[in-house]
Write a protein that holds these residues in place. Structure first.
Motif, PDB file in Angstrom:
ATOM      1  N   PRO A 323       0.856  -1.170   0.072  1.00 48.23           N
ATOM      2  CA  PRO A 323       0.083   0.029   0.036  1.00 48.23           C
ATOM      3  C   PRO A 323       0.837   1.212   0.000  1.00 48.23           C
ATOM      4  O   PRO A 323       0.535   2.383  -0.514  1.00 48.23           O
ATOM      5  CB  PRO A 323      -0.810  -0.222   1.069  1.00 48.23           C
ATOM      6  CG  PRO A 323      -0.974  -1.406   1.650  1.00 48.23           C
ATOM      7  CD  PRO A 323       0.302  -2.256   1.122  1.00 48.23           C
ATOM      8  N   TYR A 325       2.988   1.899  -2.020  1.00 46.19           N
ATOM      9  CA  TYR A 325       3.015   2.357  -3.360  1.00 46.19           C
ATOM     10  C   TYR A 325       1.902   3.658  -3.789  1.00 46.19           C
ATOM     11  O   TYR A 325       2.133   4.551  -4.301  1.00 46.19           O
ATOM     12  CB  TYR A 325       2.932   1.257  -4.427  1.00 46.19           C
ATOM     13  CG  TYR A 325       2.789   1.696  -5.735  1.00 46.19           C
ATOM     14  CD1 TYR A 325       4.087   1.945  -6.614  1.00 46.19           C
ATOM     15  CD2 TYR A 325       1.792   1.723  -6.658  1.00 46.19           C
ATOM     16  CE1 TYR A 325       4.271   2.246  -7.782  1.00 46.19           C
ATOM     17  CE2 TYR A 325       1.728   2.127  -7.785  1.00 46.19           C
ATOM     18  CZ  TYR A 325       2.970   2.357  -8.687  1.00 46.19           C
ATOM     19  OH  TYR A 325       2.938   2.726  -9.806  1.00 46.19           O
ATOM     20  N   ASN A 326       0.872   3.559  -3.001  1.00 42.17           N
ATOM     21  CA  ASN A 326      -0.239   4.441  -3.222  1.00 42.17           C
ATOM     22  C   ASN A 326      -0.351   5.430  -2.300  1.00 42.17           C
ATOM     23  O   ASN A 326      -1.258   6.193  -2.304  1.00 42.17           O
ATOM     24  CB  ASN A 326      -1.652   3.777  -3.586  1.00 42.17           C
ATOM     25  CG  ASN A 326      -1.621   2.684  -4.687  1.00 42.17           C
ATOM     26  OD1 ASN A 326      -1.339   1.475  -4.482  1.00 42.17           O
ATOM     27  ND2 ASN A 326      -2.060   3.516  -5.624  1.00 42.17           N
ATOM     28  N   ASP A 327       0.552   5.292  -1.337  1.00 45.14           N
ATOM     29  CA  ASP A 327       0.525   6.489  -0.248  1.00 45.14           C
ATOM     30  C   ASP A 327       0.295   7.856  -0.613  1.00 45.14           C
ATOM     31  O   ASP A 327      -0.456   8.670   0.124  1.00 45.14           O
ATOM     32  CB  ASP A 327       1.731   6.240   0.464  1.00 45.14           C
ATOM     33  CG  ASP A 327       1.597   6.912   1.803  1.00 45.14           C
ATOM     34  OD1 ASP A 327       0.643   6.513   2.575  1.00 45.14           O
ATOM     35  OD2 ASP A 327       2.033   7.942   2.173  1.00 45.14           O
ATOM     36  N   ASP A 329      -1.189   9.115  -3.366  1.00 49.87           N
ATOM     37  CA  ASP A 329      -2.435   9.246  -4.469  1.00 49.87           C
ATOM     38  C   ASP A 329      -3.168  10.577  -3.976  1.00 49.87           C
ATOM     39  O   ASP A 329      -3.582  11.245  -4.713  1.00 49.87           O
ATOM     40  CB  ASP A 329      -2.901   8.125  -4.687  1.00 49.87           C
ATOM     41  CG  ASP A 329      -2.303   7.167  -5.621  1.00 49.87           C
ATOM     42  OD1 ASP A 329      -1.014   7.243  -6.026  1.00 49.87           O
ATOM     43  OD2 ASP A 329      -2.832   5.963  -5.759  1.00 49.87           O
ATOM     44  N   HIS A 335       0.517  14.304  -8.709  1.00 45.34           N
ATOM     45  CA  HIS A 335       0.069  14.393 -10.112  1.00 45.34           C
ATOM     46  C   HIS A 335       0.276  15.314 -10.954  1.00 45.34           C
ATOM     47  O   HIS A 335       0.186  15.323 -12.051  1.00 45.34           O
ATOM     48  CB  HIS A 335      -1.580  14.130 -10.276  1.00 45.34           C
ATOM     49  CG  HIS A 335      -2.210  13.256  -9.232  1.00 45.34           C
ATOM     50  ND1 HIS A 335      -1.994  11.723  -9.465  1.00 45.34           N
ATOM     51  CD2 HIS A 335      -2.580  13.255  -8.007  1.00 45.34           C
ATOM     52  CE1 HIS A 335      -2.660  11.087  -8.642  1.00 45.34           C
ATOM     53  NE2 HIS A 335      -2.948  12.039  -7.692  1.00 45.34           N
ATOM     54  N   LYS A 341       5.910   8.419 -15.274  1.00 43.74           N
ATOM     55  CA  LYS A 341       5.242   7.448 -14.501  1.00 43.74           C
ATOM     56  C   LYS A 341       6.033   6.410 -13.953  1.00 43.74           C
ATOM     57  O   LYS A 341       6.022   5.687 -12.943  1.00 43.74           O
ATOM     58  CB  LYS A 341       3.872   7.100 -15.103  1.00 43.74           C
ATOM     59  CG  LYS A 341       2.830   7.857 -15.172  1.00 43.74           C
ATOM     60  CD  LYS A 341       1.220   6.966 -15.209  1.00 43.74           C
ATOM     61  CE  LYS A 341       0.181   8.109 -14.755  1.00 43.74           C
ATOM     62  NZ  LYS A 341      -0.309   8.650 -16.008  1.00 43.74           N
ATOM     63  N   ARG A 344       8.313   6.002 -11.035  1.00 41.74           N
ATOM     64  CA  ARG A 344       7.878   5.812  -9.565  1.00 41.74           C
ATOM     65  C   ARG A 344       7.823   4.406  -9.273  1.00 41.74           C
ATOM     66  O   ARG A 344       8.128   3.936  -8.168  1.00 41.74           O
ATOM     67  CB  ARG A 344       6.064   6.182  -9.598  1.00 41.74           C
ATOM     68  CG  ARG A 344       5.363   5.796  -8.300  1.00 41.74           C
ATOM     69  CD  ARG A 344       3.891   6.651  -8.557  1.00 41.74           C
ATOM     70  NE  ARG A 344       3.147   5.949  -7.546  1.00 41.74           N
ATOM     71  CZ  ARG A 344       1.777   6.270  -7.682  1.00 41.74           C
ATOM     72  NH1 ARG A 344       1.431   6.946  -8.395  1.00 41.74           N
ATOM     73  NH2 ARG A 344       1.159   5.693  -6.619  1.00 41.74           N
ATOM     74  N   ALA A 400       0.949  -2.876  -9.374  1.00 43.29           N
ATOM     75  CA  ALA A 400       1.152  -1.240  -9.623  1.00 43.29           C
ATOM     76  C   ALA A 400       0.128  -1.173 -10.855  1.00 43.29           C
ATOM     77  O   ALA A 400      -0.543  -0.102 -10.872  1.00 43.29           O
ATOM     78  CB  ALA A 400       2.440  -1.045 -10.022  1.00 43.29           C
ATOM     79  N   ASN A 403      -3.214  -0.849  -9.584  1.00 45.40           N
ATOM     80  CA  ASN A 403      -3.675   0.128  -8.548  1.00 45.40           C
ATOM     81  C   ASN A 403      -3.232   1.506  -9.242  1.00 45.40           C
ATOM     82  O   ASN A 403      -3.015   2.516  -8.213  1.00 45.40           O
ATOM     83  CB  ASN A 403      -2.783   0.004  -7.280  1.00 45.40           C
ATOM     84  CG  ASN A 403      -3.580  -1.237  -6.513  1.00 45.40           C
ATOM     85  OD1 ASN A 403      -4.640  -1.077  -5.922  1.00 45.40           O
ATOM     86  ND2 ASN A 403      -2.876  -2.495  -6.554  1.00 45.40           N
ATOM     87  N   THR A 404      -3.187   1.768 -10.372  1.00 45.47           N
ATOM     88  CA  THR A 404      -3.142   3.202 -10.788  1.00 45.47           C
ATOM     89  C   THR A 404      -4.070   3.561 -11.609  1.00 45.47           C
ATOM     90  O   THR A 404      -4.762   3.028 -12.263  1.00 45.47           O
ATOM     91  CB  THR A 404      -1.758   3.399 -11.449  1.00 45.47           C
ATOM     92  OG1 THR A 404      -1.117   2.127 -11.784  1.00 45.47           O
ATOM     93  CG2 THR A 404      -0.519   4.256 -10.677  1.00 45.47           C
TER      94      THR A 404
END
Lengths: 404, 246
Positions: A323, A325-327, A329, A335, A341, A344, A400, A403-404
């Motif tokens: 998780p 990885y998306n911390d 977002d 963004h 991309k 990351r 990844a 979840n993107t």
């Protein structure tokens, strides 16, 4: 105020009921049953193995256990953040609210203290040779100590002067330890009388504090939030709790080891390492799992089991860190910055690899300490490497993309 | 540098909030995006910064679109959000470091600029703090420092004056003016009409997702047929007219 307390309590119990369904799921209850059963069996075997004479360690052990038992259950005030605004006009009635809170907290504590008392009775009889009357006195003493323990919260909700570490230390540690030593070495009756005296002093101090001072909203909210957070954090082990956000600590000493600013390629490396070190939700998770794995493996002489556990712990560490990885977002700038991309994912892969390698080194060290043969330790090391390749390879890429 | 918005239709769901929006922001120009709550200002801005994808129409910065060349597009732009957004676990110094990294700025030069900005907004002594614990106004100042640090070609600023003290408001306006002189373009949404009247060169009046009217202040006065009218008069007049008719 009584009404308010009842509404609050109902709401709180609804929350607990809601989450208890997740915590007490079938698997966990089954595991718990086995655990309790095993523990019970071990306990009864242990009692049978006790000699008839008094062992030197039995009384100190009981002092420690009773003082630890006392720490169970804290003051439940059920205060809520908006109260500082909406209940402000009811300031002078807060004391009756607190009394309800105290009664509730005490009855909860009564249940848990009595339960643990019940469990310790066999040992008290056979290990420490207490008579029945003494056990009753001990039970009463423990309950009164808990009342003193909870009473401290009533004082500090008014008096800032006693809200200090020495007060906490004396009420939660020094007085209980002294009382327990008295109980087990001198006389349970004297110990009970001493506890009664401290309770009377406590009641006097509470009345004095409540008369002279105003209610300390912020501090009591802080205490209640802290309590709710530890509850939520526990529940969070079983299901997602929205309130658990974790806290942030700087750990200044570690700053020197964090990645410095470089090019825009390393933006996420810069961010991920800082999140890992400073956000408790990640650091505590990683440390807990790694240390647990290390300790468990030390006591596993069987190599097959050791390799299976190595795989399990590597997988748990890797999987639980995903998780991260998306911390970022939720943060708009992630963004908006002109970043590639692909960088990351590459950054995250590097960070994860490094962390898994550290855990792996710990696990291999545990294998050495478990006195495995060289070939076996190499087997553990090989498993570690395979798991790293697996977790940071296609598995991560798929995660990844999803979840993107 | 030109930001061109052409026939933009968009919003958060299938039902568009914005209906056929077109306007331009040119270098050395401050464009004010004016409208009631819910008129579509923030939605327009979210499209410009690339958080939303247009359903129809295009948004182009110097020939680059977000679809074709996202890095070029994003590197030309700095953004100040309405509600400050900060990294919980980064200190103020690290926020600045991160901005410098992300935009690939020259470290020495950028830090010199950062220091003068920090001094202007009285944040110089807070470099080692976590700005996530600052007050609203101070967080907003951090946003301003990080945005103006980049010397971007286009600044997108959403309601910048809320929560700022008078001194900081003045300093921000001065900053906008000096960036404009340097040749940057500024797109700014605001309710503070008196400030907008003084500091914007061009106005886009949004109402219910459509452009009610756009032009310089003189042009707006002509449309409103009153040479003495303030921006507030024009804005209230035009929106009430719409409300009455609608």
């Amino acid at each position: 105020m009584d009404n308010l307390w009842n509404v609050r309590l109902k709401k709180y119990q609804r929350v607990l009921l809601h989450y208890s369904r997740f915590v007490l799921n079938d698997h966990f209850v089954l595991a718990l049953l086995f655990f309790v059963g095993g523990l019970g069996l071990g306990y009864s075997n242990f009692l049978r193995s006790l000699p008839n004479t008094l062992e030197w360690w039995s009384r100190p052990l009981m002092v420690v256990i009773f003082v630890l038992m006392l720490q169970m259950g804290s003051f439940v005030s059920l205060l809520d953040e908006p109260d500082t605004i909406f209940l402000l006009p009811l300031e002078n009635k807060m004391f009756s609210f607190l009394k309800r809170a105290f009664t509730h907290s005490f009855f909860i504590a009564l249940f848990f203290q009595s339960l643990s008392m019940l469990i310790s009775i066999p040992f008290l009889q056979q290990g420490v040779h207490l008579r029945t009357a003494e056990i009753w006195l001990l039970w009463l003493t423990q309950l009164l100590l808990k009342a003193v323990y909870l009473g401290r919260f009533l004082i500090i909700s008014y008096d800032v002067k006693v809200d200090k570490w020495w007060m906490k230390l004396s009420v939660e540690f020094i007085i209980p330890v002294s009382v327990m030593i008295l109980t087990f070495y001198l006389s349970a009756f004297i110990a009970l009388s001493l506890t009664l005296v401290s309770l009377v002093v406590m009641v006097y101090l509470i009345r004095k504090a409540a008369k002279k001072n105003v209610f300390r909203w912020k501090r009591m909210l802080q205490i209640e939030n802290h309590r709710m957070m530890s509850l939520y954090r526990f529940i969070n082990l079983f299901t997602d709790v929205p309130q658990v956000k974790g806290s942030v600590h700087r750990f200044k000493l570690l700053d020197a080891y964090l990645p410095k600013m470089k090019t825009s390629k390393d933006v996420f490396k810069f961010l991920y390492w800082r999140a890992l070190v400073r956000k408790s939700e990640y650091s505590s998770l990683y440390l807990r799992l790694s240390v647990l794995g290390f300790v468990v493996l030390i006591f596993i002489p069987n190599i097959i089991l050791a390799i299976i556990l190595t795989m399990l712990f590597m997988y748990l560490v890797g999987f639980q860190l995903l998780p991260l990885y998306n911390d970022y977002d939720d943060i708009i700038f992630t963004h908006i910055y002109p970043l590639k991309k692909a960088d990351r994912l590459a950054n995250f892969r590097g960070v994860l690899r490094c962390l898994l390698l550290l855990t792996g080194v710990l696990l291999v060290a545990a294998s050495v300490l478990a006195t495995h043969a060289l070939v076996e330790t190499l087997g553990v090391a090989g498993t570690v490497l395979l798991m790293i390749v697996f977790l940071t390879g296609n598995f991560l890429t798929k995660y990844a993309v999803k979840n993107t | 540098m030109t930001l061109k918005i052409n026939g933009l239709v968009g919003g958060y769901s299938q039902v568009p909030v914005l209906k056929n929006i077109s306007f331009e922001v040119r270098a050395g120009e401050v464009v004010g995006l004016i409208g009631l709550n819910g008129a579509g200002k923030s939605t327009t801005i979210n499209h410009v910064i690339g958080l939303l994808t247009p359903q129809k129409g295009s948004i182009i910065i110097d020939g680059a679109t977000l679809m074709k060349d996202p890095e070029t597009y994003k590197s030309k732009m700095a953004y100040i959000p309405e509600i400050p957004v900060l990294y919980q676990e980064l200190t103020l110094r690290e926020h600045i470091d991160l901005t410098i990294m992300a935009y690939g700025l020259n470290k020495g030069k950028a830090w010199l600029r950062a220091e003068s900005l920090l001094k202007m907004f009285r944040l110089s002594n807070k470099l080692e703090w976590f700005p996530a614990n600052f007050s609203k106004g101070m967080k907003q100042k951090v946003m301003i420092v990080c945005a103006f640090l980049t010397e971007a070609e286009l600044y997108v600023i959403d309601e910048p004056f809320l929560g700022l003290d008078p001194l900081a408001t003045r300093d921000l306006l001065n900053l906008i003016q000096s960036e404009k002189k340097r040749g940057a373009a500024v797109l700014m949404s605001t309710h503070v009409l008196s400030t907008a009247q003084e500091h914007c060169d061009y106005f886009v009046l949004l109402h219910e997702g459509k452009i009610k009217t756009q032009g310089t202040f003189e042009e707006l006065r002509n449309v409103y047929q009153n040479q003495q009218a303030t921006l507030t008069d024009i804005y209230l007049g035009l929106t009430q007219e719409v409300t009455n008719h609608g």
